[in-house]
Design a protein around this motif. Sequence first.
Motif, PDB file in Angstrom:
ATOM      1  N   THR A   1     111.179 121.097  20.296  1.00  0.00           N
ATOM      2  CA  THR A   1     111.400 122.292  19.495  1.00  0.00           C
ATOM      3  C   THR A   1     110.421 123.378  19.917  1.00  0.00           C
ATOM      4  N   PRO A   2     110.874 124.614  20.110  1.00  0.00           N
ATOM      5  CA  PRO A   2     109.951 125.686  20.501  1.00  0.00           C
ATOM      6  C   PRO A   2     108.947 126.025  19.409  1.00  0.00           C
ATOM      7  N   TYR A   3     109.223 125.669  18.165  1.00  0.00           N
ATOM      8  CA  TYR A   3     108.301 125.987  17.077  1.00  0.00           C
ATOM      9  C   TYR A   3     107.036 125.132  17.131  1.00  0.00           C
ATOM     10  N   SER A   4     107.045 124.065  17.921  1.00  0.00           N
ATOM     11  CA  SER A   4     105.850 123.237  18.042  1.00  0.00           C
ATOM     12  C   SER A   4     104.790 123.869  18.933  1.00  0.00           C
ATOM     13  N   ILE A   5     105.030 125.082  19.418  1.00  0.00           N
ATOM     14  CA  ILE A   5     104.044 125.787  20.240  1.00  0.00           C
ATOM     15  C   ILE A   5     102.844 126.239  19.407  1.00  0.00           C
ATOM     16  N   TYR A   6     103.003 126.312  18.085  1.00  0.00           N
ATOM     17  CA  TYR A   6     101.949 126.840  17.229  1.00  0.00           C
ATOM     18  C   TYR A   6     101.024 125.729  16.719  1.00  0.00           C
ATOM     19  N   GLY A   7      99.704 126.001  16.745  1.00  0.00           N
ATOM     20  CA  GLY A   7      98.718 125.104  16.158  1.00  0.00           C
ATOM     21  C   GLY A   7      98.765 123.701  16.738  1.00  0.00           C
ATOM     22  N   ILE A   8      98.763 122.693  15.849  1.00  0.00           N
ATOM     23  CA  ILE A   8      98.805 121.295  16.281  1.00  0.00           C
ATOM     24  C   ILE A   8     100.236 120.793  16.403  1.00  0.00           C
ATOM     25  N   GLY A   9     101.199 121.696  16.299  1.00  0.00           N
ATOM     26  CA  GLY A   9     102.594 121.313  16.464  1.00  0.00           C
ATOM     27  C   GLY A   9     103.364 121.326  15.154  1.00  0.00           C
ATOM     28  N   LYS A  10     104.538 120.750  15.193  1.00  0.00           N
ATOM     29  CA  LYS A  10     105.412 120.690  14.017  1.00  0.00           C
ATOM     30  C   LYS A  10     105.016 119.499  13.154  1.00  0.00           C
ATOM     31  N   LEU A  11     104.665 119.764  11.892  1.00  0.00           N
ATOM     32  CA  LEU A  11     104.255 118.695  10.981  1.00  0.00           C
ATOM     33  C   LEU A  11     105.451 117.816  10.638  1.00  0.00           C
ATOM     34  N   SER A  12     105.205 116.504  10.556  1.00  0.00           N
ATOM     35  CA  SER A  12     106.303 115.547  10.373  1.00  0.00           C
ATOM     36  C   SER A  12     106.591 115.229   8.915  1.00  0.00           C
ATOM     37  N   GLY A  13     105.608 115.341   8.046  1.00  0.00           N
ATOM     38  CA  GLY A  13     105.828 114.969   6.650  1.00  0.00           C
ATOM     39  C   GLY A  13     105.651 113.472   6.446  1.00  0.00           C
ATOM     40  N   TYR A  14     105.615 113.051   5.173  1.00  0.00           N
ATOM     41  CA  TYR A  14     105.347 111.656   4.817  1.00  0.00           C
ATOM     42  C   TYR A  14     106.595 110.890   4.399  1.00  0.00           C
ATOM     43  N   GLY A  15     107.726 111.545   4.298  1.00  0.00           N
ATOM     44  CA  GLY A  15     108.922 110.903   3.783  1.00  0.00           C
ATOM     45  C   GLY A  15     109.482 109.830   4.709  1.00  0.00           C
ATOM     46  N   LEU A  16     109.961 108.720   4.105  1.00  0.00           N
ATOM     47  CA  LEU A  16     110.675 107.692   4.843  1.00  0.00           C
ATOM     48  C   LEU A  16     112.170 108.003   4.796  1.00  0.00           C
ATOM     49  N   ALA A  17     112.977 107.153   5.427  1.00  0.00           N
ATOM     50  CA  ALA A  17     114.414 107.439   5.549  1.00  0.00           C
ATOM     51  C   ALA A  17     115.071 107.658   4.191  1.00  0.00           C
ATOM     52  N   TYR A  18     114.690 106.845   3.206  1.00  0.00           N
ATOM     53  CA  TYR A  18     115.280 106.941   1.868  1.00  0.00           C
ATOM     54  C   TYR A  18     115.056 108.327   1.271  1.00  0.00           C
ATOM     55  N   HIS A  19     113.839 108.854   1.418  1.00  0.00           N
ATOM     56  CA  HIS A  19     113.528 110.161   0.845  1.00  0.00           C
ATOM     57  C   HIS A  19     114.124 111.292   1.676  1.00  0.00           C
ATOM     58  N   ASN A  20     114.100 111.149   2.995  1.00  0.00           N
ATOM     59  CA  ASN A  20     114.666 112.198   3.842  1.00  0.00           C
ATOM     60  C   ASN A  20     116.165 112.355   3.621  1.00  0.00           C
ATOM     61  N   ASN A  21     116.848 111.258   3.329  1.00  0.00           N
ATOM     62  CA  ASN A  21     118.283 111.342   3.065  1.00  0.00           C
ATOM     63  C   ASN A  21     118.589 112.032   1.742  1.00  0.00           C
ATOM     64  N   MET A  22     117.591 112.167   0.885  1.00  0.00           N
ATOM     65  CA  MET A  22     117.778 112.879  -0.388  1.00  0.00           C
ATOM     66  C   MET A  22     117.096 114.243  -0.363  1.00  0.00           C
ATOM     67  N   GLY A  23     116.910 114.773   0.834  1.00  0.00           N
ATOM     68  CA  GLY A  23     116.337 116.108   0.958  1.00  0.00           C
ATOM     69  C   GLY A  23     114.851 116.164   0.715  1.00  0.00           C
ATOM     70  N   GLY A  24     114.153 115.041   0.834  1.00  0.00           N
ATOM     71  CA  GLY A  24     112.710 115.032   0.634  1.00  0.00           C
ATOM     72  C   GLY A  24     112.271 114.737  -0.781  1.00  0.00           C
ATOM     73  N   LEU A  25     113.214 114.372  -1.676  1.00  0.00           N
ATOM     74  CA  LEU A  25     112.861 114.059  -3.058  1.00  0.00           C
ATOM     75  C   LEU A  25     112.174 112.704  -3.138  1.00  0.00           C
ATOM     76  N   GLY A  26     111.265 112.547  -4.075  1.00  0.00           N
ATOM     77  CA  GLY A  26     110.629 111.261  -4.241  1.00  0.00           C
ATOM     78  C   GLY A  26     109.276 111.291  -4.915  1.00  0.00           C
ATOM     79  N   LEU A  27     108.803 112.462  -5.306  1.00  0.00           N
ATOM     80  CA  LEU A  27     107.493 112.545  -5.963  1.00  0.00           C
ATOM     81  C   LEU A  27     107.498 111.934  -7.352  1.00  0.00           C
ATOM     82  N   SER A  28     108.652 111.928  -8.012  1.00  0.00           N
ATOM     83  CA  SER A  28     108.689 111.428  -9.390  1.00  0.00           C
ATOM     84  C   SER A  28     109.702 110.311  -9.594  1.00  0.00           C
TER      85      SER A  28
END
Length: 281
Positions: free
Chosen positions: A26-53
């Motif tokens: 991705t060209p956006y990874s040119i900035y800083g330390i790159g593109k942040l990946s996040g902490y979500g696993l497959a279950y949470h990513n399939n729900m749009g990143g929901l899972g805090l509660s």
Amino acid sequence: MIKKFFFSLLLLIGCVVGLMAQNAATPYSIYGIGKLSGYGLAYHNNMGGLGLSNGSPLVLNNLNPALLPLNNFTTFSAGLYVENSTLNTSDLSESSINGGLIYLAFGFPIKENKWTMSFGLMPYSNVSFNIGSSSTVVNRDQADAGYQYKGSGGINQVFMSNGFEISPKFLSLGIRTGFAFGSVTDETLVDLNEITYTIIEEDTIESSKDFRTSNYYRSSSYSDFLIEGGLHITRKLGKLNVNLGFVYELGANMSTKRDERVEIIDNSSPTSPGVNVKKET
């Protein structure tokens, strides 16, 4: 239980090399330390990143460690991904396919419904880009400058999470600690090219000449500890179940070791030497 812990830890370490090689272009990874990946696993990513509660007894929650007490079974999770991306400009289009192993996570209850521990390995950020452009040199209409920007690498993290139920069916707390490590390399190449015209017996001959090339290379190694706290509150109000989740991560101040090198080659004369400058920080 201890044997299971060390066996799983050795399995994760054995996959470190494979994980470090996985990068999504991705060209956006040119900035800083790159593109942040996040902490979500497959279950949470399939729900749009929901899972805090909201959590599940069958799925590890890597977004809020306070929800880990819901897991009463030993759980292993591995994430694989395939990404097909297409990048477009006004006159160019490029497609790429990337894929591979993206995370490993393992969790088990220490005390059922009271204390659950998990640990794993996953990317923190990734860098993968190769961008080219060109422009006319100021005050030299017949000279062009070609630019190429390349980068690769990324930062991975090993983490351990603990979740504790403080008050049954009401309050739970969690803490997530980790260690981030990795390296990023980026390179900038500049090539100056000039078109010249030579008149020989009323004929004009066009020729092109590279008269200067420069290469800037930088390799950066990063490392730091990561700490995150989590809170989960659940309450029954009439027929409704209300769930609230909060997380707070302390800011990271990554230790960096950097190696920089600049190479300049003057092609305007066959006897012109190249210049190589190296700097470490």
